[in-house]
Motif scaffolding. Structure first.
Motif, PDB file in Angstrom:
ATOM      1  N   GLY A   1       0.601  -1.228  -0.095  1.00  0.00           N
ATOM      2  CA  GLY A   1       0.066  -0.024   0.048  1.00  0.00           C
ATOM      3  C   GLY A   1       0.897   1.215   0.028  1.00  0.00           C
TER       4      GLY A   1
ATOM      5  N   VAL B   1       4.069   1.568  -2.336  1.00  0.00           N
ATOM      6  CA  VAL B   1       4.012   0.957  -3.894  1.00  0.00           C
ATOM      7  C   VAL B   1       3.741   1.889  -4.908  1.00  0.00           C
TER       8      VAL B   1
ATOM      9  N   ASN C   1      -1.856   2.082  -6.776  1.00  0.00           N
ATOM     10  CA  ASN C   1      -3.412   1.920  -6.181  1.00  0.00           C
ATOM     11  C   ASN C   1      -4.060   3.216  -6.534  1.00  0.00           C
TER      12      ASN C   1
ATOM     13  N   MET D   1      -0.361  -3.604  -6.581  1.00  0.00           N
ATOM     14  CA  MET D   1       0.377  -3.514  -5.195  1.00  0.00           C
ATOM     15  C   MET D   1       1.105  -4.724  -5.035  1.00  0.00           C
TER      16      MET D   1
ATOM     17  N   THR E   1       5.078  -4.467  -4.601  1.00  0.00           N
ATOM     18  CA  THR E   1       5.927  -4.893  -3.333  1.00  0.00           C
ATOM     19  C   THR E   1       6.933  -5.903  -3.423  1.00  0.00           C
TER      20      THR E   1
END
Length: 329
Positions: free
Chosen positions: A80, A101, A105, A301, A305
């Protein structure tokens, strides 16, 4: 020999595409854990698997105690962009980068902000109930509103705020932007009106959409005094972090006719206590902190990551995704 492998703890919410990037490496060992693990259980897990070299976090808190338990942490990542549950100074003291990330998003959150604006302006909850409850004849007493021609104030001009501003502009809204950390020239070059005084801008706005991080400066930014500066016909949307709006003051404003409605994806306490007086109001739209958690966003994401973790382990951190830039050489 597994002793030569880098051990990573990854929450079970990491999507398959991100997990696959890590699993294809023969120098990495993965240990999965539930997202909503307690602090004590998480510390015990780190201790049991130490040394742990990287972690991919969902909502799990992380700080000095977790760093100590891990013994050899190299990178902490969030699936996130928010990081208020992470003790960044503790990581910096140990030269451990905290990575997020980036833009993965931001389209999803911008869409949710627009969705909430539309739901509120079009009085979706009220009109749905009107038809369901056989009150068709009263429909002209609950006319919806247009976004067209209205003024929206975007709070925060980062990855999400910029996308929300563009979507509002596409709806032919007048877009104001407040962000004390972005130059007025940059905002104007993007095609929007920069405002330097939040209190002076609030009375101009028909919609206010919050996209700033939660910091000591922004906690209770929208208190009773700020809410009183808004138009009684205005709507307030928060898809950023809970605590930026004083929820008791918001309830008072909504029930006294000083504010037309609110859209909340985030709350000061999550999950929020129930019953909750805000949840019974017909002019409030609520969601369980999922603005940035669409199917597509979870994949984006999770992949980012994994790439963040690998970039650090391989000695070339993706610099733009590092929050504590002071740890970079």
């Amino acid at each position: 020999m597994t002793t030569n492998k880098k051990k990573l703890l990854i929450t079970q919410t990491l999507a398959a595409c991100g997990r696959a990037l890590l699993q294809e490496r023969d120098d990495i060992e993965l240990v999965e854990f539930p997202n909503l693990i307690s602090a004590a259980d998480f510390q015990a897990l780190l201790t049991a698997h130490a040394p742990v070299h990287g972690v991919a976090l969902g909502a799990t808190r992380f700080g000095e105690a977790e760093l100590e338990a891990a013994k050899d942490m190299k990178v902490v990542t969030r699936i996130g962009v928010g990081f208020d549950a992470v003790d960044v100074p503790a990581l910096s003291r140990r030269k451990v980068p905290l990575m997020v990330v980036g833009i993965a998003n931001s389209p999803s959150v911008a869409e949710q902000a627009m969705f909430m604006m539309l739901m509120l302006a079009k009085r979706a909850n009220e009109l749905h109930s009107l038809v369901r409850d056989g009150q068709w004849s009263t429909r002209l007493g609950k006319l919806p509103y247009d976004l067209f021609g209205k003024t929206v104030l975007i709070i925060g001009f980062g990855r999400i705020g910029t996308r929300t501003a563009r979507r509002c502009q596409a709806m032919e809204m007048n877009v104001l932007v407040y962000d004390p950390y972005v130059s007025a020239d940059e905002i104007r070059k993007a095609g929007f009106e920069a405002v330097a005084d939040l209190d002076a801008a609030l009375p101009r706005a028909d919609f206010v959409s919050i996209h700033c991080p939660k910091t000591p400066e922004t906690i209770a930014m929208f208190n009773a005094a700020r809410l009183r500066r808004m138009k009684p016909s205005a709507y307030l949307v928060n898809t950023a972090r809970g605590g930026i709006i004083d929820e008791a003051a918001l309830y008072d404003a909504l029930t006294s006719g000083k504010l037309a409605g609110a859209g909340l994806d985030v709350f000061a306490q999550e999950p929020p206590p129930v019953p909750n007086p805000l949840f019974d109001l017909p002019n409030v739209i609520i969601a369980p902190h999922v603005a940035g958690v669409t199917w597509e966003a979870v994949d984006r994401m999770s992949e980012q990551t994994a790439r963040n973790i690998l970039s650090v382990l391989d000695g070339a951190p993706i610099r733009q995704n590092v929050i504590n830039q002071d740890v970079l050489g």
